[in-house]
Design a protein around this motif. Structure first.
Motif, PDB file in Angstrom:
ATOM      1  N   ILE A  50      27.761  28.794  -2.541  1.00 35.76           N
ATOM      2  CA  ILE A  50      27.355  27.553  -2.099  1.00 35.76           C
ATOM      3  C   ILE A  50      28.116  26.757  -1.085  1.00 35.76           C
ATOM      4  CG2 ILE A  50      28.432  26.263  -3.963  1.00 35.76           C
ATOM      5  CD1 ILE A  50      25.818  25.033  -4.656  1.00 35.76           C
ATOM      6  N   GLN A  51      29.054  27.580  -1.020  1.00 42.07           N
ATOM      7  CA  GLN A  51      30.144  26.534   0.142  1.00 42.07           C
ATOM      8  C   GLN A  51      29.698  26.735   1.525  1.00 42.07           C
ATOM      9  OE1 GLN A  51      34.126  28.361  -0.322  1.00 42.07           O
ATOM     10  NE2 GLN A  51      34.238  28.286  -2.286  1.00 42.07           N
TER      11      GLN A  51
ATOM     12  N   ARG B 154      27.926  23.957   6.223  1.00 41.18           N
ATOM     13  CA  ARG B 154      26.972  24.020   7.526  1.00 41.18           C
ATOM     14  C   ARG B 154      26.673  22.505   7.850  1.00 41.18           C
ATOM     15  NH1 ARG B 154      21.221  24.122   8.346  1.00 41.18           N
ATOM     16  NH2 ARG B 154      20.763  25.644  10.032  1.00 41.18           N
ATOM     17  N   ASN B 155      26.659  21.644   6.682  1.00 36.44           N
ATOM     18  CA  ASN B 155      26.583  20.109   6.912  1.00 36.44           C
ATOM     19  C   ASN B 155      27.739  19.725   7.630  1.00 36.44           C
ATOM     20  OD1 ASN B 155      24.047  19.909   5.484  1.00 36.44           O
ATOM     21  ND2 ASN B 155      24.964  19.807   3.565  1.00 36.44           N
TER      22      ASN B 155
ATOM     23  N   LEU C  76      34.750  20.893  -2.303  1.00 34.36           N
ATOM     24  CA  LEU C  76      36.035  20.622  -3.128  1.00 34.36           C
ATOM     25  C   LEU C  76      35.863  21.112  -4.611  1.00 34.36           C
ATOM     26  CD1 LEU C  76      38.301  17.522  -3.522  1.00 34.36           C
ATOM     27  CD2 LEU C  76      37.673  18.661  -5.610  1.00 34.36           C
ATOM     28  N   PHE C  77      34.711  20.837  -5.302  1.00 30.94           N
ATOM     29  CA  PHE C  77      34.390  21.384  -6.519  1.00 30.94           C
ATOM     30  C   PHE C  77      33.836  22.864  -6.290  1.00 30.94           C
ATOM     31  CE2 PHE C  77      34.957  16.918  -7.601  1.00 30.94           C
ATOM     32  CZ  PHE C  77      35.587  16.857  -8.751  1.00 30.94           C
ATOM     33  N   SER C  78      33.193  23.146  -5.441  1.00 30.39           N
ATOM     34  CA  SER C  78      32.698  24.410  -5.607  1.00 30.39           C
ATOM     35  C   SER C  78      33.890  25.570  -5.362  1.00 30.39           C
ATOM     36  CB  SER C  78      31.817  24.853  -4.168  1.00 30.39           C
ATOM     37  OG  SER C  78      32.455  24.495  -3.095  1.00 30.39           O
ATOM     38  N   GLN C  79      34.959  25.091  -4.635  1.00 30.22           N
ATOM     39  CA  GLN C  79      36.232  25.779  -4.644  1.00 30.22           C
ATOM     40  C   GLN C  79      36.988  25.891  -5.984  1.00 30.22           C
ATOM     41  OE1 GLN C  79      38.496  25.799  -0.644  1.00 30.22           O
ATOM     42  NE2 GLN C  79      37.247  24.209  -0.364  1.00 30.22           N
TER      43      GLN C  79
ATOM     44  N   GLY D  59      28.783  36.547  -3.041  1.00 33.13           N
ATOM     45  CA  GLY D  59      28.421  35.123  -2.533  1.00 33.13           C
ATOM     46  C   GLY D  59      29.003  34.674  -1.194  1.00 33.13           C
ATOM     47  N   MET D  60      30.068  35.210  -0.967  1.00 32.20           N
ATOM     48  CA  MET D  60      30.646  35.092   0.451  1.00 32.20           C
ATOM     49  C   MET D  60      30.026  35.767   1.437  1.00 32.20           C
ATOM     50  SD  MET D  60      34.727  35.443  -0.294  1.00 32.20           S
ATOM     51  CE  MET D  60      35.089  35.164   1.228  1.00 32.20           C
TER      52      MET D  60
END
Length: 610
Positions: free
Chosen positions: A364-365, A370-371, A445-448, A481-482
């Protein structure tokens, strides 16, 4: 035999020698991340590029000296509104054209003699500019990243199992040796195909280095220090990311940068000679019943920690004799693999849930970064913002996880990641640009934090005998995921919206899955499959610190208070007593069977006399 309570404290615990070994286990993390994130600089597309003008496509009457540089480019390269000179096309003029002031019937053709590139972030030349991987060959750039991640996936799965069979140290030395050789070979690659194959192979070996050092580091710590030791290794990775841009500027060309990233791997080959800086894990040796090796390892750890194993732990016994009595003299080593998960119910479920959360955390990162690219196209803005959020995620985990627990913070990270993704998915076109930036940074931040905590949590709840294979499966899911972001780029981002919807839905679904995980805060690492299966799920709210009795699955209560450690000590003490030559007392043998009465005994004596 319980390593955490029976063995570890009596060899010095988390003493001086353990701390030294942990410090040396951080350096491989720096070397691995330096090679991992250098891939960003190898594949970054220059800020501007266009086709080289081809004089063969111009009429014979054309004289370049009559035009300025910009005028010459305007005549030979099409101009695209909003993006400047065309990246992939040239003008082809009729052979007899002589007037260039008016509109001519010129034809557009693909580039014929290569490209001219502008500034490349950090480097003067990279993988893209070396082999002109633009326009029709652009698909080779995400393919390179997919190959690199495929190597990591294979390395995590295969070398994770090898880590459970050969041990942490042997797997580490094998991986560091091959990754160093492959790193040197990448510097000398002269074709795209060779570069892709070498990067795939090196990625597999780098995965083995990271996995073996990560496991060995945590197995040498006691519960209070495990989190901090793991997070400091994360700061080593962040330091490698911060160092890379300056290193790229100094190196200028990608082969030189690859050589600079390989130097730390070559230095780690010194661990072959200095066995004391990266010893075999005594926890794994004991869990796999390698008695002779574990006794030597425990003696080394106790000596270097300033503890003598000849001191009595139990009355009349020592730690080494306790190990002998618990496992026996003829005990053979028992090795396990991830295939043992077929016979488990709790371990495979924990492995599946944590693989799912790590897959979400890494996949999801791409939606958040991308944003950030939409907010600013500057390469260094996105790069350093991602590094800063990674550092803040490490700090957040250090400050909160030991206080509120692993499961609670994992749940919070999944909730905030899912909410940020859903808000961006539904309201991006209605929100101010600054608010979109804030939501993207918070989600990143929270996805990491979700990814880091999932890997750490998996290492804590998986049993020692299959920790390498199980953690390898979890980390392999993170690499999938990556690689998902490169799959989107391979399709020119045509499926980005679906990608965002799927991962946002997965993030919401993971909130329910995390509720099924146990809590590992202040608890010993499980060593056997039985200990891994006995982990319990505590209640999330209004729970007492001393209560941990909610099972993940229905289990029968123990029928008795049988303790195998007490029984082994009793057997050992009895064996010692019976093998002594001079007993402190004399055992009297009765003249008659104690089960016969006095009258029956007298009758037997009369019969003998007669």
């Amino acid at each position: 035999m319980d390593y955490e309570t029976k063995v570890f404290p009596h060899t010095g615990g988390y003493g001086r020698y353990n701390r030294v070994v942990v410090v040396f286990s951080w350096f491989p993390n720096f070397a691995v991340m330096l090679n991992l994130f250098s891939d960003v600089f190898y594949t970054v597309i220059p800020d501007s590029f266009h086709c080289k003008p081809d004089p063969r496509l111009l009429p014979s009457a054309f004289l370049p000296s009559n035009f300025s540089r910009q005028g010459y480019l305007n005549l030979t390269i099409p101009w695209l509104n909003g993006s400047g000179l065309s990246h992939c096309e040239l003008f082809k003029y009729p052979p007899n054209a002589s007037d260039f002031s008016g509109k001519l019937s010129r034809q557009r053709v693909s580039c014929t003699v290569g490209w001219e590139y502008g500034h490349v972030a950090g480097l003067h030349s990279n993988f893209v500019t070396e082999w002109d991987l633009v326009c029709s060959d652009f698909w080779k750039i995400p393919l390179q990243h997919i190959c690199f991640m495929t190597g990591w996936i294979l390395g995590y799965i295969l070398l994770g199992t090898l880590c459970d069979w050969l041990g942490r140290r042997r797997c580490f030395l094998l991986s560091i040796s091959l990754s160093s050789l492959l790193g040197v070979a990448v510097c000398l690659s002269n074709s795209v195909v060779l570069f892709l194959l070498l990067r795939l192979s090196q990625g597999a070996m780098l995965a083995g280095v990271f996995l073996s050092s990560y496991i060995a580091r945590l197995e040498l710590c006691d519960p209070p220090h495990r989190l901090m030791v793991a997070m400091i290794s994360g700061f080593f990775a962040i330091f490698a990311e911060l160092l890379l841009p300056g290193l790229a500027v100094l190196c200028r060309d990608w082969p030189v940068l690859q050589a600079a990233a390989t130097v730390p791997l070559l230095l780690l080959l010194a661990y072959w000679c200095c066995a004391s800086v990266f010893p075999e894990s005594p926890r794994w040796l004991l869990a796999t019943a390698q008695i002779h090796q574990v006794k030597r390892s425990l003696q080394e750890f106790s000596t270097r920690n300033g503890v003598c194993l000849l001191d009595e732990i139990y009355p009349g016994e020592t730690l080494l004799s306790e190990i002998d009595s618990a496992y026996g003299e003829d005990c053979r080593p028992a090795y396990f693999s991830v295939l043992e998960l077929r016979r488990t119910r709790v371990i495979w479920k924990n492995c599946l849930i944590l693989s799912f959360t790590l897959f979400i955390g890494t996949g999801i990162q791409y939606c958040f970064t991308r944003n950030l690219h939409a907010y600013s196209s500057n390469f260094y803005f996105v790069y350093f913002l991602r590094v800063i959020t990674g550092a803040l995620a490490c700090i957040f985990i250090c400050l909160s996880v030991d206080h509120f627990g692993r499961r609670g913070m994992l749940l919070l990270s999944a909730i905030i990641t899912g909410l940020s993704s859903l808000l961006l998915l539904a309201l991006t076109q209605y929100l101010h640009g600054g608010l979109v930036l804030v939501l993207s940074v918070v989600g990143l931040l929270f996805s990491q934090a979700l990814a880091m905590l999932s890997a750490f949590f998996a290492c804590e709840v998986m049993p020692t005998v299959v920790r390498g294979g199980c953690l390898g499966l979890v980390l392999a899911a993170g690499c999938v995921g990556m690689a998902a972001s490169s799959l989107m780029e391979l399709q020119n981002n045509s499926g980005y919206f679906l990608h965002h919807v799927v991962f946002a839905s997965f993030a919401v679904l993971s909130v329910l899955c995390i509720m099924l995980l146990p809590e590992s805060k202040r608890k010993p690492l499980p060593d056997s499959l039985k200990e891994g299966e006995s982990q319990r799920r505590p209640s999330l709210f209004l729970s007492r610190p001393d209560r941990d009795n909610l099972p993940l699955l229905c289990a029968r209560p123990p029928l008795s208070e049988y303790n195998p450690d007490n029984y082994s000590r009793l057997v050992s003490a009895t064996r010692r007593m019976l093998t002594k030559d001079n007993l402190p007392y004399r055992i009297a043998v009765p003249t008659h069977s104690p089960l016969l009465s006095c009258s029956e005994t007298q009758g037997q004596e009369n019969e003998v006399i007669s």
